[in-house]
Scaffold this motif. Structure first.
Motif, mmCIF file in Angstrom:
data_model
loop_
_atom_site.group_PDB
_atom_site.id
_atom_site.type_symbol
_atom_site.label_atom_id
_atom_site.label_comp_id
_atom_site.label_asym_id
_atom_site.label_seq_id
_atom_site.Cartn_x
_atom_site.Cartn_y
_atom_site.Cartn_z
ATOM 1 N N ASN A 4 -6.553 -7.600 -33.323
ATOM 2 C CA ASN A 4 -5.433 -6.699 -33.050
ATOM 3 C C ASN A 4 -4.272 -6.960 -34.005
ATOM 4 O O ASN A 4 -4.185 -8.016 -34.627
ATOM 5 C CB ASN A 4 -4.966 -6.845 -31.605
ATOM 6 C CG ASN A 4 -5.971 -6.272 -30.621
ATOM 7 O OD1 ASN A 4 -6.950 -5.633 -31.008
ATOM 8 N ND2 ASN A 4 -5.743 -6.502 -29.348
ATOM 9 N N GLU A 9 -9.059 -3.820 -30.768
ATOM 10 C CA GLU A 9 -8.997 -2.996 -29.559
ATOM 11 C C GLU A 9 -8.212 -1.701 -29.772
ATOM 12 O O GLU A 9 -8.292 -0.801 -28.960
ATOM 13 C CB GLU A 9 -8.322 -3.785 -28.424
ATOM 14 C CG GLU A 9 -9.094 -4.988 -27.977
ATOM 15 C CD GLU A 9 -8.343 -5.816 -26.948
ATOM 16 O OE1 GLU A 9 -8.983 -6.238 -25.955
ATOM 17 O OE2 GLU A 9 -7.124 -6.041 -27.125
ATOM 18 N N LEU A 10 -7.459 -1.600 -30.854
ATOM 19 C CA LEU A 10 -6.603 -0.445 -31.081
ATOM 20 C C LEU A 10 -7.419 0.756 -31.545
ATOM 21 O O LEU A 10 -8.332 0.625 -32.356
ATOM 22 C CB LEU A 10 -5.502 -0.781 -32.085
ATOM 23 C CG LEU A 10 -4.327 -1.584 -31.485
ATOM 24 C CD1 LEU A 10 -4.718 -2.960 -31.051
ATOM 25 C CD2 LEU A 10 -3.176 -1.632 -32.456
ATOM 26 N N GLU A 24 -1.217 1.151 -29.124
ATOM 27 C CA GLU A 24 -2.633 0.862 -28.896
ATOM 28 C C GLU A 24 -3.502 2.113 -28.908
ATOM 29 O O GLU A 24 -4.659 2.068 -29.298
ATOM 30 C CB GLU A 24 -2.845 0.124 -27.554
ATOM 31 C CG GLU A 24 -2.303 -1.281 -27.541
ATOM 32 C CD GLU A 24 -0.806 -1.334 -27.250
ATOM 33 O OE1 GLU A 24 -0.251 -0.345 -26.717
ATOM 34 O OE2 GLU A 24 -0.182 -2.354 -27.577
ATOM 35 N N LYS A 25 -2.962 3.239 -28.464
ATOM 36 C CA LYS A 25 -3.760 4.465 -28.338
ATOM 37 C C LYS A 25 -3.447 5.502 -29.409
ATOM 38 O O LYS A 25 -3.839 6.651 -29.289
ATOM 39 C CB LYS A 25 -3.558 5.067 -26.947
ATOM 40 C CG LYS A 25 -4.094 4.176 -25.847
ATOM 41 C CD LYS A 25 -3.925 4.787 -24.485
ATOM 42 C CE LYS A 25 -4.449 3.835 -23.420
ATOM 43 N NZ LYS A 25 -4.214 4.350 -22.079
ATOM 44 N N LYS A 39 -10.461 -8.808 -29.640
ATOM 45 C CA LYS A 39 -9.001 -8.696 -29.528
ATOM 46 C C LYS A 39 -8.255 -9.557 -30.550
ATOM 47 O O LYS A 39 -7.096 -9.312 -30.828
ATOM 48 C CB LYS A 39 -8.537 -9.003 -28.108
ATOM 49 C CG LYS A 39 -8.687 -10.441 -27.683
ATOM 50 C CD LYS A 39 -8.211 -10.636 -26.271
ATOM 51 C CE LYS A 39 -8.338 -12.088 -25.855
ATOM 52 N NZ LYS A 39 -7.875 -12.299 -24.497
#
Length: 174
Positions: free
Chosen positions: A79, A53-54, A22-23, A76
């Motif tokens: 995603n 959201e990523l 994700e980050k 979201k």
């Protein structure tokens, strides 16, 4: 109405184990790709921008959005899709009848593909309904884009696995 499915630029896979999926930010190559992608997007003149959201998706969209004074709407539903189980199975060079016989999970995976296609069609329908007559950019991920395109084409799992969506690419739905 034009919906542009924009795959994020190249992420920094070298630090994925440290920050997680994700980050994971863009790599140096991804930042170069973003500059080229932004030139292409300037020709398209998007009216509204949606992002997953990523981080890599947001980073791909942010420079363009800032330059064009557009807000990025996080959704979201954009995603990434986990396709690990599908990817393991070799569907090619065998008929559907043979796949059903040899691959125990085939029927289950095929049902999952249909659910994913339904979800993708609902997402596209919702975006379309909210943005009639506009040019929309969905900054998201390769597997989701494959799912959206193959859902429109009504293909099976082979259609999904056969399609490749490259990083920093734009797929236009009209």
């Amino acid at each position: 109405t034009r919906i542009h499915l924009i795959r994020h630029c190249h992420p920094d896979y070298a630090i994925k184990h440290l920050v997680g999926d994700e980050k994971m930010p863009l790599s140096d190559l991804g930042k170069k790709q973003r500059k080229l992608l932004n030139k292409k997007l300037e020709q398209i003149q998007l009216d509204k921008i949606y992002v997953s959201e990523l981080l890599r998706s947001r980073q791909t969209a942010e420079d363009f959005a800032k330059k064009k004074k557009k807000k990025c709407f996080t959704d979201k539903r954009l995603n990434e899709i986990d396709w690990t189980e599908w990817y393991k199975i070799k569907y090619f060079r065998m008929s559907e009848k043979t796949r059903m016989k040899k691959i125990k999970e085939y029927k289950t995976l095929d049902k999952e593909m249909h659910k994913l296609h339904d979800k993708s069609r609902r997402l596209l329908a919702d975006i379309y309904k909210k943005n009639k007559g506009k040019k929309i950019g969905l900054f998201c991920h390769g597997n989701l884009i494959r799912s959206m395109v193959t859902s429109v084409l009504n293909t099976d799992i082979i259609g999904f696995l056969s399609m490749e969506i490259y990083q920093s690419s734009v797929t236009k739905l009209v």
